[in-house]
Design a protein around this motif. Sequence first.
Motif, PDB file in Angstrom:
ATOM      1  N   ASN A 144     -32.854  34.532  14.186  1.00 15.87           N
ATOM      2  CA  ASN A 144     -33.155  33.245  13.542  1.00 15.87           C
ATOM      3  C   ASN A 144     -34.660  33.079  13.321  1.00 15.87           C
ATOM      4  O   ASN A 144     -35.104  32.668  12.248  1.00 15.87           O
ATOM      5  CB  ASN A 144     -32.643  32.085  14.407  1.00 15.87           C
ATOM      6  CG  ASN A 144     -31.143  31.908  14.347  1.00 15.87           C
ATOM      7  OD1 ASN A 144     -30.474  32.380  13.433  1.00 15.87           O
ATOM      8  ND2 ASN A 144     -30.595  31.212  15.339  1.00 15.87           N
ATOM      9  N   VAL A 145     -35.437  33.391  14.362  1.00 17.66           N
ATOM     10  CA  VAL A 145     -36.897  33.221  14.279  1.00 17.66           C
ATOM     11  C   VAL A 145     -37.496  34.149  13.223  1.00 17.66           C
ATOM     12  O   VAL A 145     -38.303  33.731  12.381  1.00 17.66           O
ATOM     13  CB  VAL A 145     -37.539  33.480  15.659  1.00 17.66           C
ATOM     14  CG1 VAL A 145     -39.060  33.482  15.552  1.00 17.66           C
ATOM     15  CG2 VAL A 145     -37.076  32.422  16.668  1.00 17.66           C
ATOM     16  N   SER A 146     -37.099  35.413  13.243  1.00 17.81           N
ATOM     17  CA  SER A 146     -37.660  36.386  12.298  1.00 17.81           C
ATOM     18  C   SER A 146     -37.293  36.040  10.857  1.00 17.81           C
ATOM     19  O   SER A 146     -38.113  36.170   9.942  1.00 17.81           O
ATOM     20  CB  SER A 146     -37.162  37.791  12.631  1.00 17.81           C
ATOM     21  OG  SER A 146     -37.638  38.214  13.884  1.00 17.81           O
ATOM     22  N   THR A 147     -36.070  35.597  10.647  1.00 21.87           N
ATOM     23  CA  THR A 147     -35.619  35.304   9.284  1.00 21.87           C
ATOM     24  C   THR A 147     -36.374  34.119   8.711  1.00 21.87           C
ATOM     25  O   THR A 147     -36.733  34.119   7.517  1.00 21.87           O
ATOM     26  CB  THR A 147     -34.112  35.043   9.269  1.00 21.87           C
ATOM     27  OG1 THR A 147     -33.430  36.098   9.962  1.00 21.87           O
ATOM     28  CG2 THR A 147     -33.589  34.982   7.833  1.00 21.87           C
ATOM     29  N   GLU A 148     -36.630  33.111   9.516  1.00 18.92           N
ATOM     30  CA  GLU A 148     -37.426  31.969   9.032  1.00 18.92           C
ATOM     31  C   GLU A 148     -38.809  32.423   8.602  1.00 18.92           C
ATOM     32  O   GLU A 148     -39.330  31.972   7.573  1.00 18.92           O
ATOM     33  CB  GLU A 148     -37.525  30.891  10.122  1.00 18.92           C
ATOM     34  CG  GLU A 148     -36.294  30.016  10.236  1.00 18.92           C
ATOM     35  CD  GLU A 148     -36.622  28.619  10.733  1.00 18.92           C
ATOM     36  OE1 GLU A 148     -37.594  28.023  10.227  1.00 18.92           O
ATOM     37  OE2 GLU A 148     -35.907  28.136  11.634  1.00 18.92           O
ATOM     38  N   TYR A 158     -31.645  30.550   1.068  1.00 21.35           N
ATOM     39  CA  TYR A 158     -31.672  30.493   2.527  1.00 21.35           C
ATOM     40  C   TYR A 158     -31.246  29.079   2.906  1.00 21.35           C
ATOM     41  O   TYR A 158     -31.669  28.107   2.262  1.00 21.35           O
ATOM     42  CB  TYR A 158     -33.096  30.806   3.011  1.00 21.35           C
ATOM     43  CG  TYR A 158     -33.300  30.831   4.502  1.00 21.35           C
ATOM     44  CD1 TYR A 158     -32.564  31.669   5.317  1.00 21.35           C
ATOM     45  CD2 TYR A 158     -34.271  30.018   5.093  1.00 21.35           C
ATOM     46  CE1 TYR A 158     -32.787  31.703   6.686  1.00 21.35           C
ATOM     47  CE2 TYR A 158     -34.505  30.051   6.451  1.00 21.35           C
ATOM     48  CZ  TYR A 158     -33.749  30.892   7.250  1.00 21.35           C
ATOM     49  OH  TYR A 158     -33.967  30.933   8.605  1.00 21.35           O
ATOM     50  N   PRO A 159     -30.380  28.906   3.899  1.00 18.90           N
ATOM     51  CA  PRO A 159     -29.857  27.565   4.190  1.00 18.90           C
ATOM     52  C   PRO A 159     -30.928  26.503   4.387  1.00 18.90           C
ATOM     53  O   PRO A 159     -30.720  25.339   4.024  1.00 18.90           O
ATOM     54  CB  PRO A 159     -29.039  27.788   5.474  1.00 18.90           C
ATOM     55  CG  PRO A 159     -28.609  29.209   5.401  1.00 18.90           C
ATOM     56  CD  PRO A 159     -29.759  29.941   4.756  1.00 18.90           C
ATOM     57  N   ASN A 185     -25.667  19.625   4.087  1.00 16.00           N
ATOM     58  CA  ASN A 185     -24.329  20.047   4.509  1.00 16.00           C
ATOM     59  C   ASN A 185     -24.407  21.028   5.671  1.00 16.00           C
ATOM     60  O   ASN A 185     -23.587  20.982   6.597  1.00 16.00           O
ATOM     61  CB  ASN A 185     -23.587  20.701   3.338  1.00 16.00           C
ATOM     62  CG  ASN A 185     -23.319  19.741   2.211  1.00 16.00           C
ATOM     63  OD1 ASN A 185     -23.224  18.529   2.410  1.00 16.00           O
ATOM     64  ND2 ASN A 185     -23.171  20.269   0.998  1.00 16.00           N
ATOM     65  N   TYR A 186     -25.391  21.928   5.617  1.00 22.64           N
ATOM     66  CA  TYR A 186     -25.573  22.888   6.716  1.00 22.64           C
ATOM     67  C   TYR A 186     -25.989  22.156   7.987  1.00 22.64           C
ATOM     68  O   TYR A 186     -25.418  22.375   9.075  1.00 22.64           O
ATOM     69  CB  TYR A 186     -26.616  23.929   6.331  1.00 22.64           C
ATOM     70  CG  TYR A 186     -26.761  25.054   7.334  1.00 22.64           C
ATOM     71  CD1 TYR A 186     -26.079  26.251   7.173  1.00 22.64           C
ATOM     72  CD2 TYR A 186     -27.585  24.912   8.461  1.00 22.64           C
ATOM     73  CE1 TYR A 186     -26.213  27.287   8.097  1.00 22.64           C
ATOM     74  CE2 TYR A 186     -27.718  25.939   9.385  1.00 22.64           C
ATOM     75  CZ  TYR A 186     -27.037  27.121   9.199  1.00 22.64           C
ATOM     76  OH  TYR A 186     -27.160  28.139  10.115  1.00 22.64           O
ATOM     77  N   ASN A 208     -28.967  23.654  19.159  1.00 19.96           N
ATOM     78  CA  ASN A 208     -30.013  24.665  19.233  1.00 19.96           C
ATOM     79  C   ASN A 208     -29.883  25.725  18.143  1.00 19.96           C
ATOM     80  O   ASN A 208     -30.505  26.777  18.205  1.00 19.96           O
ATOM     81  CB  ASN A 208     -29.984  25.353  20.609  1.00 19.96           C
ATOM     82  CG  ASN A 208     -30.272  24.389  21.738  1.00 19.96           C
ATOM     83  OD1 ASN A 208     -31.185  23.559  21.652  1.00 19.96           O
ATOM     84  ND2 ASN A 208     -29.485  24.472  22.803  1.00 19.96           N
ATOM     85  N   GLY A 209     -29.075  25.433  17.155  1.00 17.80           N
ATOM     86  CA  GLY A 209     -28.776  26.417  16.132  1.00 17.80           C
ATOM     87  C   GLY A 209     -29.891  26.583  15.115  1.00 17.80           C
ATOM     88  O   GLY A 209     -30.642  25.647  14.819  1.00 17.80           O
ATOM     89  N   GLY A 210     -29.978  27.788  14.567  1.00 14.66           N
ATOM     90  CA  GLY A 210     -30.933  28.077  13.510  1.00 14.66           C
ATOM     91  C   GLY A 210     -30.232  28.258  12.184  1.00 14.66           C
ATOM     92  O   GLY A 210     -29.085  27.829  11.998  1.00 14.66           O
ATOM     93  N   TYR A 211     -30.908  28.939  11.251  1.00 15.91           N
ATOM     94  CA  TYR A 211     -30.387  29.085   9.898  1.00 15.91           C
ATOM     95  C   TYR A 211     -29.885  30.492   9.604  1.00 15.91           C
ATOM     96  O   TYR A 211     -29.639  30.834   8.454  1.00 15.91           O
ATOM     97  CB  TYR A 211     -31.460  28.658   8.890  1.00 15.91           C
ATOM     98  CG  TYR A 211     -31.746  27.180   8.969  1.00 15.91           C
ATOM     99  CD1 TYR A 211     -30.931  26.250   8.327  1.00 15.91           C
ATOM    100  CD2 TYR A 211     -32.819  26.699   9.722  1.00 15.91           C
ATOM    101  CE1 TYR A 211     -31.179  24.891   8.418  1.00 15.91           C
ATOM    102  CE2 TYR A 211     -33.076  25.336   9.825  1.00 15.91           C
ATOM    103  CZ  TYR A 211     -32.247  24.441   9.165  1.00 15.91           C
ATOM    104  OH  TYR A 211     -32.492  23.080   9.268  1.00 15.91           O
TER     105      TYR A 211
END
Length: 632
Positions: free
Chosen positions: A500-504, A521-522, A530-531, A538-541
Motif C-alpha cells: 500500500n505504501v509503495s503504490t501510493e 488508482y482508487p 465509493n471506495y 486501517n486500509g489502504g488503496y
Amino acid sequence: MLAAVGQPVPNTEHAVSVSLPSWKATVGYERGEDWVVSKMKTGYPRFFIHLTIQELQTEILNLYGRPGESVMLFPSAATAMRCQRFICDRAEGLEPGSVRVLQLQPVVSQKKSVETTLSSLACVFFPKEHFAVAKQVWQHSGDGISSRRGEFCLKALKDGLLRPVATPSSSSPSYAKPGHDDFYHKGPRRYQRGASRNGVHHDAFSSTTNSTSTHTPLSERALAHEPTTTPPVDVDADAEDRDHAQFVEERFGRNLNVKLATQAKLAIRRRISGCLTDDSDLDQALANSRDESSGRQRGLSEDDVYLYPCGMSSIFNTHRILLAHAEAKGEEPRRSICFGFPYIDTLKILEKWGPGCQFYGFGSSACLDDLQKRLEGGERFLALYTEFPSNPLLNAPDLIRIRQLADKYGFAVVVDETVGSFINIDVLSHADVVVSSLTKVFSGDSNVMGGSAVLNPQSSWYADLKHLMAREYEDNYWAEDAVFLERNSRDFISRIERINVSTEAIASTLKSCPLVKQVYYPKYNPSRPNYDACRTPNGGYGGLLSVTFHHPEQAVAFFDALEVQKGPSLGTNFTLACPYAVLAHYVELDWVASWGVDPDIVRLSVGLEEPDDLTGRIERALKAAENAKTGE
C-alpha cells in the motif's frame, strides 16, 4: 535481472507468470509469432496449458485415445461432464459419442487405511478440430487440473498407479485403439495382471457419451461429488499398497498426507474469514479457537469460505450455483448483470453459460439509473457481478446503492475483491457472495493458483446458498497447492501494508509527470468516495495502478525501459507490469476503447521492493518516455 522471453516468472517450475519483457514481445505473443511462441516455457495457467499437463495429455491419448482426438483433463467427473456438455452445445458437426469422459482412479487396496493424498483424473476426449471450443472451458471456468496435480498424475500413470474405473457393465475396453487390444496393460509388469472378482474382469472401464438431442438440467449435471481423497480402486493386493506408499513418499516427501492438506485448507479458510488478524504460521492458525465475533463480519466463520482451484473457478461456480438455485425454485431463466469493465473471463462466463448478460461497462451512476429503470419496468435479473475496484481502471462501484436495488428487486450481488483485498476493504457487508483470486496478493509468490468464495451470513440468500453448497460444492483444490498457498499466505497482512505504501508513492510520482495523461488508482479516481465508503479503518488503496500517456510512443518507451518483471498476473511480491489492453484484448482494442480503456494503457502491480528503489526505476522509465520520438 529481467527474465528472457518465454521464461517463467518467477524462475520456478510452477510459476504463474511468464516473461514478455517488451511491448514488441507482448504483441508477438498475441499474434502467435514464432520468435515468441517457440520460446514459451510456461504461461498463465488458464491460458497456457502447462508443459507437464501437455505431456500427461499425450500419455493419456497414447493409452486411451482414438485417432484424431484431443483431450482435456479435469479433477472430477462433474467438472469433466460440464466440459463435455459445453463442447456438445457449442461445437458443430459432432458425431454421436465423439465427446466422451474417461475416469482414471488410483490403484490402492481398500483393505488398508491410506493416509496419503490421492488423485483421480477425468479425461474429456473430443475431435481435435474442436480444441478451441474445449479450451474455452479450461480458460473461462478455471476448473482444469493444476500443474502440480498434473505432475503427480503423470508419475502415477507412468508407474501404473492410475487406471480406468472398473465397471460391472463392461467386460472389455469399448474404445481400444485398433491393433492395441492389450493397451490397458501398459505400465510396470507388477500391474500387468487383470484382477477378477465375481466373474467381472477388473480392467474393464466405461465412458460417458454425449447426447446432442436432449437437455440435461444444470442441477443434475452438477451433482457428481468427489472429495480430494477419491475412493481408490480395490485391487486386493498388498504389493500395490507398498508401491503406492513409496510413490507418494518419493513424490511428496513424508509430510504431504491427507491430514496436512486438510490443515492447510483450514488455515487458509480461517485467514480469509478474518478470524486471524495477524501474520501466523500453521500451528498458530490451527491453535486459534473459533471466534465468529472476531471475523470479517458477525456470524462469519471458516465454514462460510469455500476454496477453488483458482479465482475464476470461484466466479464460474458461483454463477453455476446461482443458476441451479433459480432452477430449483422453478423460475424462468434470468440474465445476470456485469457491472463495470471487468477482467475478460468474468464477462465471458456470464455470456456463455446461462441465458446471457446485461453489460454495464462504465459502472457509473448513470448505469445504475438505467438499471433502476429496467427494474422498475418489470425486468428481473439473477445476479449482479462487479469488481471492487475494477481491473484495470481501478473504479469502485457504488455498492451501497447496488445493495439497495438488489434487496428491493431480488437479485444476488457477487463482488470480486481480488484487487482491493479484504485487508483494505470491506465489501462482504454489501454482497451476498464475495469471490477472490488467492493466486494474487494472498499468495504473493506467484507459484500457485487458488480461489475462494465467501458467503455473507447476514444475507437473505444465505440459507438457500448454504443448502445448495452442501449439495453442489466439491473440493477440487489439489492438496499440494493448498500446502504451498498456506505457506505463502502466512505474512499476507504485513505484505499488503508494505505494498500500500509503495503504490501510493509510485502513483504520486506518475501523477506529477507532465507526460502522463492519467493515473488510474482508487485514491485519485472520481469513484474514490465509493471506495472510501468500504475502506477498512486501517486500509489502504491497494497495490495496483494503471497509467496512460499522451502519446502511444511514450507508453511503449516507458514500458520497455521499466526495470521490473513483465508479464501476466498481479499481486506478486515483485513488481510486475504489462500493457494490459494489448495482453488481454489484442483482437478487440476498438471495443475496449469504447468502454474507456486506452489501448496503450500500462498496468503496474507493485511488489515488496523498497519505495525509494521503485520510485527510482519509475523515474528512469519516465526519462525514456520523455526522450521517445512521438508522431506529433
